[in-house]
Design an enzyme around this catalytic site. Structure first.
Site, PDB file in Angstrom:
ATOM      1  N   ALA A 149      14.923  25.282  13.442  1.00 49.53           N
ATOM      2  CA  ALA A 149      14.392  26.565  13.918  1.00 49.53           C
ATOM      3  C   ALA A 149      12.962  26.401  14.428  1.00 49.53           C
ATOM      4  CB  ALA A 149      14.449  27.600  12.790  1.00 49.53           C
ATOM      5  N   ARG A 177       7.818  25.214  26.958  1.00 50.96           N
ATOM      6  CA  ARG A 177       8.498  25.301  28.264  1.00 50.96           C
ATOM      7  C   ARG A 177       8.190  26.583  29.025  1.00 50.96           C
ATOM      8  NH1 ARG A 177      13.668  22.622  25.759  1.00 50.96           N
ATOM      9  NH2 ARG A 177      13.258  20.483  26.386  1.00 50.96           N
ATOM     10  N   SER A 201      12.587  17.221  13.087  1.00 54.61           N
ATOM     11  CA  SER A 201      13.788  17.427  13.916  1.00 54.61           C
ATOM     12  C   SER A 201      14.939  16.457  13.706  1.00 54.61           C
ATOM     13  CB  SER A 201      13.388  17.324  15.401  1.00 54.61           C
ATOM     14  OG  SER A 201      12.960  18.557  15.835  1.00 54.61           O
ATOM     15  N   CYS A 208      23.262  17.918   9.433  1.00 58.16           N
ATOM     16  CA  CYS A 208      24.729  17.979   9.504  1.00 58.16           C
ATOM     17  C   CYS A 208      25.337  16.574   9.568  1.00 58.16           C
ATOM     18  CB  CYS A 208      25.158  18.776  10.723  1.00 58.16           C
ATOM     19  SG  CYS A 208      24.143  20.227  10.996  1.00 58.16           S
ATOM     20  N   VAL A 244       2.585  24.509   3.252  1.00 60.65           N
ATOM     21  CA  VAL A 244       1.938  25.820   3.198  1.00 60.65           C
ATOM     22  C   VAL A 244       2.215  26.444   1.829  1.00 60.65           C
ATOM     23  CG1 VAL A 244       1.933  28.155   4.178  1.00 60.65           C
ATOM     24  CG2 VAL A 244       2.017  26.156   5.688  1.00 60.65           C
ATOM     25  N   ASP A 301      17.243  29.105   8.376  1.00 61.98           N
ATOM     26  CA  ASP A 301      17.784  29.230   7.017  1.00 61.98           C
ATOM     27  C   ASP A 301      16.910  30.051   6.062  1.00 61.98           C
ATOM     28  OD1 ASP A 301      19.844  27.601   7.823  1.00 61.98           O
ATOM     29  OD2 ASP A 301      19.533  26.059   6.291  1.00 61.98           O
ATOM     30  N   ASN A 360      19.088  27.127  15.308  1.00 60.13           N
ATOM     31  CA  ASN A 360      18.664  26.749  16.657  1.00 60.13           C
ATOM     32  C   ASN A 360      18.512  27.979  17.548  1.00 60.13           C
ATOM     33  OD1 ASN A 360      18.454  23.694  17.263  1.00 60.13           O
ATOM     34  ND2 ASN A 360      20.097  23.897  15.776  1.00 60.13           N
ATOM     35  N   ARG A 404      51.296  38.029  18.527  1.00 62.70           N
ATOM     36  CA  ARG A 404      52.586  38.640  18.849  1.00 62.70           C
ATOM     37  C   ARG A 404      53.297  39.071  17.572  1.00 62.70           C
ATOM     38  NH1 ARG A 404      55.848  35.125  22.971  1.00 62.70           N
ATOM     39  NH2 ARG A 404      56.124  33.913  21.089  1.00 62.70           N
TER      40      ARG A 404
HETATM   41  C1  FAD Z   1      24.482  18.011   4.368  1.00 57.70           C
HETATM   42  C2  FAD Z   1      24.378  19.158   5.325  1.00 57.70           C
HETATM   43  C3  FAD Z   1      25.359  19.336   6.286  1.00 57.70           C
HETATM   44  C4  FAD Z   1      25.265  20.389   7.188  1.00 57.70           C
HETATM   45  N1  FAD Z   1      26.264  20.565   8.115  1.00 57.70           N
HETATM   46  C5  FAD Z   1      26.175  21.578   8.995  1.00 57.70           C
HETATM   47  C6  FAD Z   1      27.158  21.758  10.000  1.00 57.70           C
HETATM   48  O1  FAD Z   1      28.100  20.955  10.114  1.00 57.70           O
HETATM   49  N2  FAD Z   1      27.044  22.803  10.861  1.00 57.70           N
HETATM   50  C7  FAD Z   1      25.993  23.689  10.786  1.00 57.70           C
HETATM   51  O2  FAD Z   1      25.911  24.611  11.611  1.00 57.70           O
HETATM   52  N3  FAD Z   1      25.032  23.553   9.835  1.00 57.70           N
HETATM   53  C8  FAD Z   1      25.096  22.527   8.949  1.00 57.70           C
HETATM   54  N4  FAD Z   1      24.114  22.366   8.002  1.00 57.70           N
HETATM   55  C9  FAD Z   1      23.043  23.369   7.910  1.00 57.70           C
HETATM   56  C10 FAD Z   1      21.896  23.063   8.869  1.00 57.70           C
HETATM   57  O3  FAD Z   1      21.462  21.758   8.696  1.00 57.70           O
HETATM   58  C11 FAD Z   1      20.768  24.038   8.580  1.00 57.70           C
HETATM   59  O4  FAD Z   1      21.260  25.330   8.789  1.00 57.70           O
HETATM   60  C12 FAD Z   1      19.573  23.814   9.485  1.00 57.70           C
HETATM   61  O5  FAD Z   1      18.996  22.564   9.242  1.00 57.70           O
HETATM   62  C13 FAD Z   1      18.528  24.898   9.230  1.00 57.70           C
HETATM   63  O6  FAD Z   1      17.426  24.654  10.034  1.00 57.70           O
HETATM   64  P1  FAD Z   1      16.013  25.283   9.648  1.00 57.70           P
HETATM   65  O7  FAD Z   1      15.062  24.775  10.655  1.00 57.70           O
HETATM   66  O8  FAD Z   1      16.147  26.741   9.460  1.00 57.70           O
HETATM   67  O9  FAD Z   1      15.681  24.712   8.200  1.00 57.70           O
HETATM   68  P2  FAD Z   1      15.497  23.205   7.743  1.00 57.70           P
HETATM   69  O10 FAD Z   1      16.299  22.295   8.546  1.00 57.70           O
HETATM   70  O11 FAD Z   1      15.704  23.217   6.266  1.00 57.70           O
HETATM   71  O12 FAD Z   1      13.967  22.929   8.063  1.00 57.70           O
HETATM   72  C14 FAD Z   1      12.940  23.589   7.372  1.00 57.70           C
HETATM   73  C15 FAD Z   1      11.739  22.683   7.332  1.00 57.70           C
HETATM   74  O13 FAD Z   1      10.651  23.387   6.728  1.00 57.70           O
HETATM   75  C16 FAD Z   1       9.941  22.519   5.874  1.00 57.70           C
HETATM   76  N5  FAD Z   1       9.249  23.343   4.867  1.00 57.70           N
HETATM   77  C17 FAD Z   1       9.810  24.064   3.858  1.00 57.70           C
HETATM   78  N6  FAD Z   1       8.857  24.707   3.149  1.00 57.70           N
HETATM   79  C18 FAD Z   1       7.674  24.385   3.725  1.00 57.70           C
HETATM   80  C19 FAD Z   1       6.327  24.745   3.441  1.00 57.70           C
HETATM   81  N7  FAD Z   1       6.004  25.560   2.437  1.00 57.70           N
HETATM   82  N8  FAD Z   1       5.348  24.212   4.214  1.00 57.70           N
HETATM   83  C20 FAD Z   1       5.645  23.384   5.274  1.00 57.70           C
HETATM   84  N9  FAD Z   1       6.910  23.022   5.567  1.00 57.70           N
HETATM   85  C21 FAD Z   1       7.920  23.529   4.807  1.00 57.70           C
HETATM   86  C22 FAD Z   1      11.025  21.621   5.290  1.00 57.70           C
HETATM   87  O14 FAD Z   1      10.478  20.409   4.819  1.00 57.70           O
HETATM   88  C23 FAD Z   1      11.962  21.445   6.480  1.00 57.70           C
HETATM   89  O15 FAD Z   1      11.675  20.286   7.228  1.00 57.70           O
HETATM   90  C24 FAD Z   1      24.165  21.292   7.105  1.00 57.70           C
HETATM   91  C25 FAD Z   1      23.175  21.110   6.129  1.00 57.70           C
HETATM   92  C26 FAD Z   1      23.276  20.053   5.255  1.00 57.70           C
HETATM   93  C27 FAD Z   1      22.204  19.872   4.208  1.00 57.70           C
END
Ligand code: FAD
Length: 446
Positions: free
Chosen positions: A11, A21, A38, A42, A80, A284, A306, A443
Site C-alpha cells: 500500500a 508519477r 516492496s 504472497c 513510528v 491491511d 495495492n 440454468r
Molecule cells: C504468507 C502470505 C501469503 C499471502 N498471499 C496472498 C495472496 O495470495 N493474495 C493476496 O491478495 N494477498 C496475500 N497476502 C496478503 C498480502 O501480502 C497483504 O495483504 C499485503 O502485503 C498488505 O500490504 P500492506 O502494504 O497493507 O501491508 P504490509 O505488506 O504488511 O506492509 C506494511 C509495512 O509497514 C511496516 N510497518 C508496520 N508498522 C510500522 C511502524 N510503526 N513504523 C514503520 N513501519 C511500520 C511493516 O514493517 C511493513 O513493511 C499474503 C500474506 C502472507 C503473509
C-alpha cells in the site's frame, strides 16, 4: 508539500509511486520499520516449498531503487511510535542508531499493514514456533529447517485458513509430515462446508492429518517445542507454524484521535481519508467497503492493498479517485485443486439475514469429449427474491480461475442469475463447454 508514508510495502509504495508519477516538487519520505521494501508476501510459502529458490525473487523494488530512481527518501529501521495530528508530526525510533526522530508532514499515509496473531498460549516462546509474514520470518523458518537446529520431520500448522493450507502444501512438498489443527469443524471457512469437504479430501490424499474442532491450549518442550497441547491431545512436533489470523497495526495511531472500525482497522472513506484531515490510510491496516454487504469490512489482501494505496496516493496529490470497494474475491492453490470464491458464502449470507438460495453443480472445465476434461464443483449463492447473485464458490483442478473472475465481475455489477445466462463467454472444445459451468449452474437455479 511534505508527504510522509508509514510502511514501505504494497500500500505504502503504491501510493508513493502515484505521487511520483502524478506530481512534482514534493518531498516524499517513507518510514519503514523493517529492512526490506516492496516484496510479495504472497510468494513466501512457495519459497519454503522450494518452488521459488530465494526470497530475493519476491522483492519488486529495493530501497536503493526508490531512492536513486524515484528520489524517494526511503528509510529502513524507522519505526513510528506516535503521531501528533494537531502539530502534524510523526515520532519514532531509528533502530539502526537507537535514536529517536520527529518529522513534520503536510499529508500523511498510514500503510502499516497487519501482524500475525499468536494467542496467549503457554510455551509460545519455545524455539521452533513461527509465524509467516515477512522475508525475515521466511529466513528463520528455512534456517530452522536446514541449518541443523533440529531434524525437522513433523510439522504442525495451527489454523486452517489460506496461509495455513498453502504452508501445509509447501511442507508436504519438502517431505515433511504435516498436521493441521483447526478449531472450527472445517478448513478454509470462507467456503461452505460441502465445498470445504473437497479440501479435506485433498488434504487426506496428501497424507495431511486433520485435527478439526480441536483447540490449542499450549506448547510443551525444553527450549525447543516438542508437543502441541490441545483440548483433546498432545501432538508430537518438531516445528509449529501459527496461522490463526492477523490484526491491523494501528496501536500507535490511537492517541492521535484516528478512528478505527471493523476489527480495529483504521476507518477510511472511499478517498482513503481517515477522520483526521490530511491523514490517509490504506491496505491491511485499513477498512474496505464491501459492495455486497453494503458496509465496511476487513479483508486484508494484497489486491486491496495495492488498489487502496494507489488511490490514496492520487488523492494525496488532489487527483480525486475513489475506491469502489471489494466483493470478497480470493483464490488459493491447494495441491491439485484451485479454490476460488467471491461474494458471500451461503452461511455468511444467512448470518446477515438475507433471503438466500443456492445451487451446486458438478461440471467439466472443457468439453466432456475433449482429452483431460476435469471435474469442477460450482456453487452459486443468490438472493431468493430478486435473484441477484450474492456469491460463488468453485473448486476444481483446472479452469477455476477464469470462472471465479467472471463471477466476481458479475457481482461487481450486481447481476442476477438470469443475467449470467446471457453472458457471451468464450467457447471452443479445448476451453469450455458450449454452456460455461457457471451458466449451467445459473440454468439449474432458474
Ligand atoms: C504468507 C502470505 C501469503 C499471502 N498471499 C496472498 C495472496 O495470495 N493474495 C493476496 O491478495 N494477498 C496475500 N497476502 C496478503 C498480502 O501480502 C497483504 O495483504 C499485503 O502485503 C498488505 O500490504 P500492506 O502494504 O497493507 O501491508 P504490509 O505488506 O504488511 O506492509 C506494511 C509495512 O509497514 C511496516 N510497518 C508496520 N508498522 C510500522 C511502524 N510503526 N513504523 C514503520 N513501519 C511500520 C511493516 O514493517 C511493513 O513493511 C499474503 C500474506 C502472507 C503473509
Amino acid at each position: 508539500m511534505k508527504f510522509i508514508i508509514i510502511g514501505g510495502d504494497a500500500a505504502g509504495m503504491s501510493a508513493a509511486m502515484q505521487i511520483v508519477r502524478n506530481s512534482s516538487g514534493h518531498s516524499i519520505t517513507v518510514l519503514e520499520k523493517g529492512g526490506i521494501y516492496s516484496y510479495g508476501q504472497c510468494g513466501l510459502p512457495y519459497v519454503i516449498g522450494g518452488k521459488i529458490n530465494s526470497t530475493d525473487k519476491v522483492i519488486a523494488r529495493t530501497q536503493q531503487e526508490f531512492k536513486e530512481k524515484y528520489n524517494i527518501d526511503a528509510r529502513v529501521f524507522h519505526e513510528v511510535k506516535s503521531i501528533d495530528s494537531e502539530q502534524k508530526l510523526v515520532m519514532g525510533i531509528d533502530h539502526s542508531t537507537g535514536e529517536s526522530f520527529e518529522l513534520s508532514f503536510d499529508r500523511l499515509l498510514i500503510a502499516t499493514g497487519a501482524s500475525p496473531v499468536i494467542p496467549k498460549w503457554e510455551g509460545s516462546s519455545l524455539q521452533g514456533i513461527f509465524t509467516l509474514k515477512t522475508i525475515p520470518d521466511t529466513e528463520e523458518i528455512l534456517d530452522y529447517l536446514y541449518k541443523g537446529f533440529r531434524d525437522v520431520q513433523e510439522v504442525t500448522i495451527i489454523g486452517g485458513g489460506y496461509i495455513g493450507i498453502e504452508m501445509a502444501e509447501s511442507f508436504v512438498e519438502i517431505g515433511k509430515s504435516v498436521t493441521i489443527i483447526e478449531r472450527n469443524n472445517q478448513l478454509v471457512k470462507i467456503f461452505d462446508k460441502e465445498l470445504s469437504d473437497l479440501i479435506h479430501d485433498e488434504a487426506k490424499r496428501h497424507k495431511i492429518t486433520l485435527k478439526l474442532g480441536e483447540s490449542v491450549e499450549g506448547f510443551i518442550g525444553d527450549g525447543q517445542v516438542e508437543y502441541v497441547r490441545t483440548d483433546k491431545a498432545e501432538i508430537k512436533t518438531d516445528l509449529v507454524l501459527v496461522a490463526v489470523g492477523v490484526k491491523p497495526n494501528t496501536a500507535f495511531s490511537k492517541d492521535a484521535g484516528i478512528v478505527t472500525g471493523v476489527k480495529g482497522a483504521i476507518q477510511v472513506n472511499s478517498y482513503m481519508q481517515t477522520n483526521v484531515e490530511d491523514i490517509f490510510a490504506a491496505g491491511d491496516c485499513a477498512t474496505q467497503y464491501h459492495r455486497i454487504k453494503e458496509r465496511d469490512d476487513y479483508i486484508p489482501l494484497g489486491t486491496h492493498a495495492n488498489k487502496q494505496g494507489q488511490i490514496a496516493g492520487l488523492n494525496m496529490v488532489n487527483l480525486h479517485k475513489t475506491f469502489k470497494g471489494v466483493v470478497g474475491t480470493s483464490i488459493i492453490k491447494f495441491f491439485d485443486l484451485t479454490l476460488g470464491r467471491t461474494g458471500l458464502s451461503e452461511k455468511e449470507a444467512e448470518g446477515l439475514n438475507m433471503p438466500v438460495s443456492s445451487v451446486t453443480i458438478q461440471a467439466r472445465n472443457i468439453a466432456g469429449y475433449y482429452p483431460d476434461a476435469k471435474k469442477m464443483t460450482v456453487k452459486l449463492v443468490y438472493h431468493k427474491e430478486n435473484h441477484k447473485l450474492l456469491g460463488g464458490q468453485i473448486i476444481g483442478e483446472s479452469g477455476v480461475d477464469k470462472r471465479i473472475d467472471v463471477l466476481a465481475t458479475a457481482l461487481f455489477h450486481s447481476m442476477t442469475i438470469e443475467d449470467l445466462l446471457d453472458l457471451d463467454l468464450a467457447y471452443a472444445p479445448p476451453y469450455n463447454s458450449v454452456w460455461d459451468p457457471i451458466q449451467q449452474a445459473a440454468r439449474k437455479a432458474t
